[in-house]
Design an enzyme around this catalytic site. Structure first.
Site, mmCIF file in Angstrom:
data_model
loop_
_atom_site.group_PDB
_atom_site.id
_atom_site.type_symbol
_atom_site.label_atom_id
_atom_site.label_comp_id
_atom_site.label_asym_id
_atom_site.label_seq_id
_atom_site.Cartn_x
_atom_site.Cartn_y
_atom_site.Cartn_z
ATOM 1 N N ILE A 88 0.866 -1.180 0.000
ATOM 2 C CA ILE A 88 0.000 0.000 0.000
ATOM 3 C C ILE A 88 0.901 1.229 0.000
ATOM 4 O O ILE A 88 1.851 1.324 0.787
ATOM 5 C CB ILE A 88 -0.928 -0.021 1.227
ATOM 6 C CG1 ILE A 88 -1.901 -1.196 1.072
ATOM 7 C CG2 ILE A 88 -1.682 1.294 1.358
ATOM 8 C CD1 ILE A 88 -2.789 -1.429 2.256
ATOM 9 N N HIS A 105 -6.521 -4.242 -11.211
ATOM 10 C CA HIS A 105 -7.132 -4.907 -10.067
ATOM 11 C C HIS A 105 -8.059 -6.013 -10.570
ATOM 12 O O HIS A 105 -8.828 -5.794 -11.512
ATOM 13 C CB HIS A 105 -7.920 -3.886 -9.237
ATOM 14 C CG HIS A 105 -8.506 -4.482 -8.005
ATOM 15 N ND1 HIS A 105 -7.745 -4.796 -6.894
ATOM 16 C CD2 HIS A 105 -9.768 -4.863 -7.717
ATOM 17 C CE1 HIS A 105 -8.528 -5.333 -5.978
ATOM 18 N NE2 HIS A 105 -9.754 -5.394 -6.439
ATOM 19 N N GLU A 170 -6.954 -9.514 -18.114
ATOM 20 C CA GLU A 170 -5.980 -8.538 -17.593
ATOM 21 C C GLU A 170 -4.880 -8.321 -18.613
ATOM 22 O O GLU A 170 -4.441 -7.197 -18.864
ATOM 23 C CB GLU A 170 -5.377 -9.032 -16.281
ATOM 24 C CG GLU A 170 -6.371 -9.121 -15.134
ATOM 25 C CD GLU A 170 -5.696 -9.454 -13.809
ATOM 26 O OE1 GLU A 170 -4.568 -8.999 -13.568
ATOM 27 O OE2 GLU A 170 -6.313 -10.163 -12.997
#
Ligand code: GRF
Length: 212
Positions: A88, A105, A170
């Site tokens: 993060i 994501h 993706e």
């Protein structure tokens, strides 16, 4: 040509898709926060410079992010691409690269931010799942959306089978999103919205299950 730095933490299959897409940019480096990330060897095999900045060497997120930014800026990156980067980032880091930091994501955001997206989708019984490429903002997995791909959830899906189906998409949408950014065909406008001068229309509707 824009210069790209890709951040990874593991397998690096999205990174590989970007390296193999012949994008109109220069991939300047691949940086991992883990020395054992499989993707580092793949990047080297493609002749791309690699670096490791281990989060374990820093006392807190701010000092890790500062070290990471220093290396990224050493490669004079125009765009920073998160490809399975499992840290993060601090608000300071995100703001430094505002409008030029993107992430992929494995869900149709804003559904299922965070981890275990495929397990959660199966538990909820959703019939359509997918993936999202978005600009990164300080709120985790919530930035302005550039492109999404939807896939059907099949009756006998496991998290693994669903994940594999999403991953195929993706590998299609991340190169497309980066291509648009490199060609200045998509950008983040002054209101924080995704703007585009492209005229393409959405793809076909997806019904899941299909009609009889
Ligand atoms: C992908 O599912 C990506 O969406 C998520 O982490 C996974 C990374 O896979 N952020 P890989 O390292 O690109 O193979």
């Amino acid at each position: 040509m824009k210069r790209i730095v890709i951040l990874i933490s593991g397998r690096g299959s999205n990174m590989q898709a970007l390296l193999e897409a012949k994008l109109p940019c220069e991939i300047a480096a691949v940086i991992s926060n883990r020395a054992d990330a499989q993707g580092l060897a793949t990047a080297s095999a493609h002749g791309i410079a690699t670096a490791v900045v281990s989060h374990k060497d820093y006392a807190d997120r701010a000092s890790f992010d500062a070290a990471l930014a220093k290396i990224i800026d050493g490669y004079a990156a125009d765009i920073v691409v998160l490809a399975g980067f499992m840290r993060i980032l601090t608000d300071g880091f995100v703001e430094r690269y505002a409008g030029r930091l993107i992430n992929i994501h494995p869900s149709l955001l804003p559904a299922y931010p965070g981890i275990d997206t495929h397990e959660r989708a199966l538990q909820d019984g959703v019939k359509i799942h997918g993936c999202t490429v978005h600009f990164v903002t300080p709120t985790l997995d919530h930035g302005p959306i550039i492109i999404q791909a939807a896939v059907p959830v099949l009756r006998d899906d496991t998290p693994q089978s669903l994940s594999a189906r999403v991953l195929c998409e993706e590998h299609r949408i991340y190169p497309q999103a980066l291509r648009w950014l490199c060609l200045n065909q998509v950008w983040l406008d002054e209101h924080g919205r995704v703007a585009s001068d492209r005229l393409e229309q959405p793809g076909a509707p997806l019904l899941s299950p299909g009609l009889e």
